[in-house]
Motif scaffolding. Structure first.
Motif, PDB file in Angstrom:
ATOM      1  N   GLU A 170       0.826  -1.211   0.000  1.00  7.27           N
ATOM      2  CA  GLU A 170       0.000   0.000   0.000  1.00  7.27           C
ATOM      3  C   GLU A 170       0.858   1.257   0.000  1.00  7.27           C
ATOM      4  OE1 GLU A 170      -2.395  -0.537   3.457  1.00  7.27           O
ATOM      5  OE2 GLU A 170      -3.569  -2.162   2.558  1.00  7.27           O
ATOM      6  N   LEU A 171       1.892   1.262   0.825  1.00 14.36           N
ATOM      7  CA  LEU A 171       2.741   2.444   0.923  1.00 14.36           C
ATOM      8  C   LEU A 171       3.547   2.678  -0.354  1.00 14.36           C
ATOM      9  CD1 LEU A 171       3.826   1.999   4.623  1.00 14.36           C
ATOM     10  CD2 LEU A 171       2.523   3.946   3.702  1.00 14.36           C
ATOM     11  N   LEU A 172       4.036   1.621  -0.973  1.00 13.74           N
ATOM     12  CA  LEU A 172       4.749   1.780  -2.243  1.00 13.74           C
ATOM     13  C   LEU A 172       3.825   2.387  -3.290  1.00 13.74           C
ATOM     14  CD1 LEU A 172       6.809  -1.532  -2.463  1.00 13.74           C
ATOM     15  CD2 LEU A 172       7.738   0.783  -2.241  1.00 13.74           C
ATOM     16  N   TRP A 173       2.576   1.954  -3.309  1.00 15.97           N
ATOM     17  CA  TRP A 173       1.587   2.466  -4.263  1.00 15.97           C
ATOM     18  C   TRP A 173       1.291   3.937  -3.978  1.00 15.97           C
ATOM     19  CZ3 TRP A 173      -3.837  -0.280  -4.968  1.00 15.97           C
ATOM     20  CH2 TRP A 173      -4.416   0.132  -6.159  1.00 15.97           C
ATOM     21  N   GLY A 211       5.636   5.680  -2.934  1.00 19.15           N
ATOM     22  CA  GLY A 211       6.889   5.324  -3.581  1.00 19.15           C
ATOM     23  C   GLY A 211       7.884   4.755  -2.595  1.00 19.15           C
ATOM     24  N   TYR A 212       9.031   4.334  -3.111  1.00 14.76           N
ATOM     25  CA  TYR A 212      10.026   3.658  -2.280  1.00 14.76           C
ATOM     26  C   TYR A 212      10.588   4.567  -1.191  1.00 14.76           C
ATOM     27  CZ  TYR A 212      13.948   0.687  -0.980  1.00 14.76           C
ATOM     28  OH  TYR A 212      14.833  -0.092  -0.278  1.00 14.76           O
ATOM     29  N   VAL A 213      10.978   5.791  -1.555  1.00 12.55           N
ATOM     30  CA  VAL A 213      11.586   6.700  -0.580  1.00 12.55           C
ATOM     31  C   VAL A 213      10.586   7.039   0.525  1.00 12.55           C
ATOM     32  CG1 VAL A 213      12.498   9.042  -0.256  1.00 12.55           C
ATOM     33  CG2 VAL A 213      13.313   7.645  -2.138  1.00 12.55           C
ATOM     34  N   GLY A 214       9.334   7.242   0.174  1.00 14.41           N
ATOM     35  CA  GLY A 214       8.316   7.593   1.154  1.00 14.41           C
ATOM     36  C   GLY A 214       7.851   6.435   2.013  1.00 14.41           C
ATOM     37  N   THR A 215       8.281   5.241   1.669  1.00 14.18           N
ATOM     38  CA  THR A 215       7.907   4.051   2.428  1.00 14.18           C
ATOM     39  C   THR A 215       8.999   3.766   3.455  1.00 14.18           C
ATOM     40  OG1 THR A 215       6.690   3.199   0.529  1.00 14.18           O
ATOM     41  CG2 THR A 215       7.267   1.607   2.223  1.00 14.18           C
ATOM     42  N   ARG A 262       2.788   2.039 -11.446  1.00 21.73           N
ATOM     43  CA  ARG A 262       3.341   3.107 -10.617  1.00 21.73           C
ATOM     44  C   ARG A 262       4.780   2.790 -10.227  1.00 21.73           C
ATOM     45  NH1 ARG A 262      -0.563   6.080  -7.478  1.00 21.73           N
ATOM     46  NH2 ARG A 262       1.210   7.116  -6.534  1.00 21.73           N
ATOM     47  N   LEU A 263       5.098   1.514 -10.060  1.00 15.53           N
ATOM     48  CA  LEU A 263       6.466   1.138  -9.709  1.00 15.53           C
ATOM     49  C   LEU A 263       7.454   1.526 -10.804  1.00 15.53           C
ATOM     50  CD1 LEU A 263       5.739  -2.373  -8.146  1.00 15.53           C
ATOM     51  CD2 LEU A 263       6.486  -0.313  -6.903  1.00 15.53           C
ATOM     52  N   THR A 264       7.004   1.526 -12.069  1.00 12.42           N
ATOM     53  CA  THR A 264       7.904   1.889 -13.171  1.00 12.42           C
ATOM     54  C   THR A 264       8.247   3.369 -13.161  1.00 12.42           C
ATOM     55  OG1 THR A 264       6.150   2.394 -14.788  1.00 12.42           O
ATOM     56  CG2 THR A 264       6.884   0.096 -14.637  1.00 12.42           C
ATOM     57  N   MET A 265       7.443   4.162 -12.453  1.00 12.41           N
ATOM     58  CA  MET A 265       7.693   5.605 -12.380  1.00 12.41           C
ATOM     59  C   MET A 265       8.512   5.987 -11.156  1.00 12.41           C
ATOM     60  SD  MET A 265       4.077   7.115 -13.668  1.00 12.41           S
ATOM     61  CE  MET A 265       2.894   5.786 -13.727  1.00 12.41           C
ATOM     62  N   ASP A 266       8.868   4.997 -10.361  1.00  8.43           N
ATOM     63  CA  ASP A 266       9.630   5.247  -9.140  1.00  8.43           C
ATOM     64  C   ASP A 266      11.110   5.070  -9.462  1.00  8.43           C
ATOM     65  OD1 ASP A 266      10.999   4.934  -6.641  1.00  8.43           O
ATOM     66  OD2 ASP A 266       9.086   4.406  -5.698  1.00  8.43           O
ATOM     67  N   ASP A 282      13.720   4.936  -7.700  1.00  7.12           N
ATOM     68  CA  ASP A 282      14.447   4.021  -6.819  1.00  7.12           C
ATOM     69  C   ASP A 282      14.155   2.558  -7.168  1.00  7.12           C
ATOM     70  OD1 ASP A 282      15.787   5.877  -4.843  1.00  7.12           O
ATOM     71  OD2 ASP A 282      13.711   6.575  -4.756  1.00  7.12           O
ATOM     72  N   VAL A 283      12.940   2.280  -7.593  1.00  5.21           N
ATOM     73  CA  VAL A 283      12.586   0.920  -8.011  1.00  5.21           C
ATOM     74  C   VAL A 283      13.286   0.587  -9.324  1.00  5.21           C
ATOM     75  CG1 VAL A 283      10.697  -0.584  -8.775  1.00  5.21           C
ATOM     76  CG2 VAL A 283      10.398   0.885  -6.758  1.00  5.21           C
ATOM     77  N   VAL A 284      13.215   1.509 -10.270  1.00  2.00           N
ATOM     78  CA  VAL A 284      13.811   1.278 -11.592  1.00  2.00           C
ATOM     79  C   VAL A 284      15.329   1.126 -11.498  1.00  2.00           C
ATOM     80  CG1 VAL A 284      14.138   2.304 -13.881  1.00  2.00           C
ATOM     81  CG2 VAL A 284      11.905   2.382 -12.803  1.00  2.00           C
ATOM     82  N   ALA A 285      15.944   1.825 -10.565  1.00  2.00           N
ATOM     83  CA  ALA A 285      17.408   1.758 -10.421  1.00  2.00           C
ATOM     84  C   ALA A 285      17.878   0.491  -9.725  1.00  2.00           C
ATOM     85  CB  ALA A 285      17.906   2.977  -9.643  1.00  2.00           C
ATOM     86  N   ASP A 286      16.969  -0.215  -9.074  1.00  2.00           N
ATOM     87  CA  ASP A 286      17.316  -1.427  -8.327  1.00  2.00           C
ATOM     88  C   ASP A 286      16.891  -2.650  -9.142  1.00  2.00           C
ATOM     89  OD1 ASP A 286      17.135  -3.702  -6.574  1.00  2.00           O
ATOM     90  OD2 ASP A 286      17.144  -2.338  -4.862  1.00  2.00           O
ATOM     91  N   GLU A 287      17.850  -3.373  -9.673  1.00  2.00           N
ATOM     92  CA  GLU A 287      17.564  -4.515 -10.550  1.00  2.00           C
ATOM     93  C   GLU A 287      16.639  -5.523  -9.887  1.00  2.00           C
ATOM     94  OE1 GLU A 287      17.315  -7.157 -13.653  1.00  2.00           O
ATOM     95  OE2 GLU A 287      17.988  -5.079 -13.684  1.00  2.00           O
ATOM     96  N   ALA A 288      16.836  -5.795  -8.604  1.00  2.00           N
ATOM     97  CA  ALA A 288      16.004  -6.791  -7.911  1.00  2.00           C
ATOM     98  C   ALA A 288      14.553  -6.347  -7.847  1.00  2.00           C
ATOM     99  CB  ALA A 288      16.545  -7.042  -6.506  1.00  2.00           C
ATOM    100  N   LEU A 289      14.299  -5.055  -7.653  1.00  2.00           N
ATOM    101  CA  LEU A 289      12.933  -4.549  -7.584  1.00  2.00           C
ATOM    102  C   LEU A 289      12.323  -4.364  -8.975  1.00  2.00           C
ATOM    103  CD1 LEU A 289      13.300  -1.863  -4.753  1.00  2.00           C
ATOM    104  CD2 LEU A 289      12.320  -4.164  -4.562  1.00  2.00           C
ATOM    105  N   ARG A 290      13.137  -3.952  -9.932  1.00  2.00           N
ATOM    106  CA  ARG A 290      12.635  -3.697 -11.287  1.00  2.00           C
ATOM    107  C   ARG A 290      12.319  -4.982 -12.041  1.00  2.00           C
ATOM    108  NH1 ARG A 290      14.901  -3.600 -16.049  1.00  2.00           N
ATOM    109  NH2 ARG A 290      17.013  -3.648 -15.233  1.00  2.00           N
ATOM    110  N   ALA A 291      13.118  -6.020 -11.835  1.00  2.00           N
ATOM    111  CA  ALA A 291      12.966  -7.250 -12.622  1.00  2.00           C
ATOM    112  C   ALA A 291      11.558  -7.851 -12.554  1.00  2.00           C
ATOM    113  CB  ALA A 291      14.018  -8.275 -12.206  1.00  2.00           C
ATOM    114  N   PRO A 292      10.943  -8.016 -11.368  1.00  2.00           N
ATOM    115  CA  PRO A 292       9.598  -8.597 -11.359  1.00  2.00           C
ATOM    116  C   PRO A 292       8.556  -7.714 -12.033  1.00  2.00           C
ATOM    117  CG  PRO A 292      10.323  -8.098  -9.104  1.00  2.00           C
ATOM    118  CD  PRO A 292      11.472  -7.820 -10.015  1.00  2.00           C
ATOM    119  N   VAL A 293       8.773  -6.407 -12.003  1.00  2.00           N
ATOM    120  CA  VAL A 293       7.850  -5.488 -12.674  1.00  2.00           C
ATOM    121  C   VAL A 293       7.948  -5.691 -14.184  1.00  2.00           C
ATOM    122  CG1 VAL A 293       7.331  -3.044 -13.091  1.00  2.00           C
ATOM    123  CG2 VAL A 293       7.945  -3.827 -10.779  1.00  2.00           C
TER     124      VAL A 293
END
Length: 197
Positions: free
Chosen positions: A18-21, A24-28, A102-106, A108-119
């Motif tokens: 919910e918080l990521l949605w 975003g990552y920094v705000g979570t 929304r994760l694709t617009m974050d 911090d998510v896009v810069a982190d391969e582990a977080l971006r890969a499942p998206v």
């Protein structure tokens, strides 16, 4: 907020989703996650190595939920056009946006391969599944030969994700609805009546 039957790890994952949605990552922050989940710091770090570990669990869950929703609509019975229409017209909280998109617009998510890969994998899976449904329709004579399943599948995903952006920018779901209606209107003339076997 959460069911008393939910385990602490489940509450932590759901709160992070919910918080990521929402933020975003920094705000979570870990504190925000703990407060939302009703869990203490010791409990959080007992179940997860830290925020990155918990964020990955949340991203994986969000992606799995998106796939399950799409599967329910795309894997059902009926003609391909009807299944694609059902996916496009399903009820959504349009102004909130897509939790995966929304994760694709974050950054911090896009810069982190582990977080971006499942998206990336989930959006790729969705394009592929839509292409398979459209190919089934083409093979069964439901669509004219002009239909290109992979290109239309990409257009469906782009329309949904772009529709969310337009709706959020305008503050109205009407922009999303218009994009979906427009795509269906473009596809409809390429459908042909399916004759009973």
């Amino acid at each position: 907020m959460y069911s008393a039957l939910m385990s602490t790890p489940e509450r932590l994952i759901e709160a992070t989703q919910e918080l990521l949605w929402e933020r975003g990552y920094v705000g979570t922050s870990p504190k925000a996650i703990q407060q939302r989940a009703g869990a203490g710091q010791g409990s959080m770090y007992h179940h997860f190595a830290g925020k990155p570990d918990l964020a990955l669990a949340a991203v994986l869950r969000t992606c799995a939920e998106m796939r399950e929703t799409a599967r329910r609509l795309l894997d059902g019975p009926g003609p391909a056009y009807g299944r694609v229409s059902a996916y496009l017209l399903r009820e959504r909280d349009v102004l909130r946006g897509c939790p995966v998109g929304r994760l694709t617009m974050d950054p911090d998510v896009v810069a982190d391969e582990a977080l971006r890969a499942p998206v990336d994998e989930t959006l790729g899976w969705l394009r592929e599944r839509l292409a398979e449904v459209l190919q089934e329709g083409l093979d069964q004579g439901e669509f004219s030969p002009a239909v290109a399943p992979r290109e239309i599948a990409a257009a469906v995903v782009a329309t949904v994700q772009g529709g969310y952006v337009l709706a959020r920018a305008s503050g109205s779901a009407a922009a999303f609805d218009a994009a979906v209606r427009g795509l269906l209107a473009l596809l409809a003339p390429h459908t042909t009546p399916v004759r009973p076997a």
